[in-house]
Design a protein around this motif. Structure first.
Motif, PDB file in Angstrom:
ATOM      1  N   ASN A 143       0.849  -1.188   0.000  1.00  0.00           N
ATOM      2  CA  ASN A 143       0.000   0.000   0.000  1.00  0.00           C
ATOM      3  C   ASN A 143       0.891   1.247   0.000  1.00  0.00           C
ATOM      4  O   ASN A 143       2.122   1.145  -0.006  1.00  0.00           O
ATOM      5  CB  ASN A 143      -0.994  -0.020   1.164  1.00  0.00           C
ATOM      6  CG  ASN A 143      -0.343   0.126   2.519  1.00  0.00           C
ATOM      7  OD1 ASN A 143       0.838   0.449   2.644  1.00  0.00           O
ATOM      8  ND2 ASN A 143      -1.110  -0.115   3.561  1.00  0.00           N
ATOM      9  N   ARG A 144       0.284   2.405   0.050  1.00  0.00           N
ATOM     10  CA  ARG A 144       1.054   3.652  -0.037  1.00  0.00           C
ATOM     11  C   ARG A 144       1.980   3.866   1.148  1.00  0.00           C
ATOM     12  O   ARG A 144       2.926   4.639   1.073  1.00  0.00           O
ATOM     13  CB  ARG A 144       0.116   4.840  -0.204  1.00  0.00           C
ATOM     14  CG  ARG A 144      -0.847   5.058   0.928  1.00  0.00           C
ATOM     15  CD  ARG A 144      -1.815   6.205   0.632  1.00  0.00           C
ATOM     16  NE  ARG A 144      -2.882   6.260   1.582  1.00  0.00           N
ATOM     17  CZ  ARG A 144      -2.790   6.819   2.782  1.00  0.00           C
ATOM     18  NH1 ARG A 144      -1.674   7.395   3.140  1.00  0.00           N
ATOM     19  NH2 ARG A 144      -3.802   6.813   3.603  1.00  0.00           N
ATOM     20  N   LEU A 145       1.727   3.165   2.244  1.00  0.00           N
ATOM     21  CA  LEU A 145       2.595   3.265   3.420  1.00  0.00           C
ATOM     22  C   LEU A 145       3.710   2.214   3.408  1.00  0.00           C
ATOM     23  O   LEU A 145       4.541   2.179   4.309  1.00  0.00           O
ATOM     24  CB  LEU A 145       1.770   3.122   4.704  1.00  0.00           C
ATOM     25  CG  LEU A 145       0.669   4.164   4.914  1.00  0.00           C
ATOM     26  CD1 LEU A 145      -0.146   3.821   6.142  1.00  0.00           C
ATOM     27  CD2 LEU A 145       1.270   5.554   5.023  1.00  0.00           C
ATOM     28  N   GLY A 146       3.686   1.356   2.405  1.00  0.00           N
ATOM     29  CA  GLY A 146       4.703   0.314   2.295  1.00  0.00           C
ATOM     30  C   GLY A 146       4.361  -0.973   3.012  1.00  0.00           C
ATOM     31  O   GLY A 146       5.199  -1.862   3.122  1.00  0.00           O
ATOM     32  N   ASP A 147       3.131  -1.095   3.509  1.00  0.00           N
ATOM     33  CA  ASP A 147       2.696  -2.320   4.177  1.00  0.00           C
ATOM     34  C   ASP A 147       2.246  -3.343   3.133  1.00  0.00           C
ATOM     35  O   ASP A 147       1.500  -3.014   2.216  1.00  0.00           O
ATOM     36  CB  ASP A 147       1.532  -2.033   5.131  1.00  0.00           C
ATOM     37  CG  ASP A 147       1.918  -1.056   6.230  1.00  0.00           C
ATOM     38  OD1 ASP A 147       3.082  -1.090   6.670  1.00  0.00           O
ATOM     39  OD2 ASP A 147       1.056  -0.251   6.639  1.00  0.00           O
ATOM     40  N   HIS A 198      -6.558  -7.805  -5.523  1.00  0.00           N
ATOM     41  CA  HIS A 198      -5.664  -7.054  -6.392  1.00  0.00           C
ATOM     42  C   HIS A 198      -5.695  -7.575  -7.828  1.00  0.00           C
ATOM     43  O   HIS A 198      -5.494  -6.809  -8.762  1.00  0.00           O
ATOM     44  CB  HIS A 198      -4.250  -7.051  -5.809  1.00  0.00           C
ATOM     45  CG  HIS A 198      -4.165  -6.203  -4.581  1.00  0.00           C
ATOM     46  ND1 HIS A 198      -3.972  -6.731  -3.326  1.00  0.00           N
ATOM     47  CD2 HIS A 198      -4.291  -4.862  -4.424  1.00  0.00           C
ATOM     48  CE1 HIS A 198      -3.972  -5.742  -2.442  1.00  0.00           C
ATOM     49  NE2 HIS A 198      -4.179  -4.605  -3.080  1.00  0.00           N
ATOM     50  N   CYS A 220       0.171  -6.420   1.550  1.00  0.00           N
ATOM     51  CA  CYS A 220      -1.162  -7.011   1.645  1.00  0.00           C
ATOM     52  C   CYS A 220      -1.039  -8.390   2.302  1.00  0.00           C
ATOM     53  O   CYS A 220      -0.083  -9.121   2.061  1.00  0.00           O
ATOM     54  CB  CYS A 220      -1.761  -7.146   0.244  1.00  0.00           C
ATOM     55  SG  CYS A 220      -3.356  -7.973   0.193  1.00  0.00           S
TER      56      CYS A 220
END
Length: 60
Positions: free
Chosen positions: A12-16, A35, A18
């Motif tokens: 995700n945009r925070l680098g976490d 996805h 899925c």
């Protein structure tokens, strides 16, 4: 003993990463159903835009 679960590789945009289970653990592209559906939708929209652009060019 159950096999190892391979997870989706999308970040995700925070680098976490899925946490969904990969649709095909042996595939080169390891993504979950969510996805995969999103990618399929984006590809479909791109094809529609291309066809619309081609049709517009052909009419000119």
């Amino acid at each position: 003993m159950p096999g190892r679960i391979v997870t989706c590789r999308v970040l995700n945009r925070l680098g976490d990463q899925c946490t969904g289970e990969a649709v095909d653990p042996g595939a080169e592209l390891k993504i979950c159903v969510r996805h995969l559906a999103e990618a399929q939708r984006l590809i479909h929209e791109a094809f529609r835009r291309t066809r619309a652009k081609d049709a517009k060019t052909a009419d000119s």
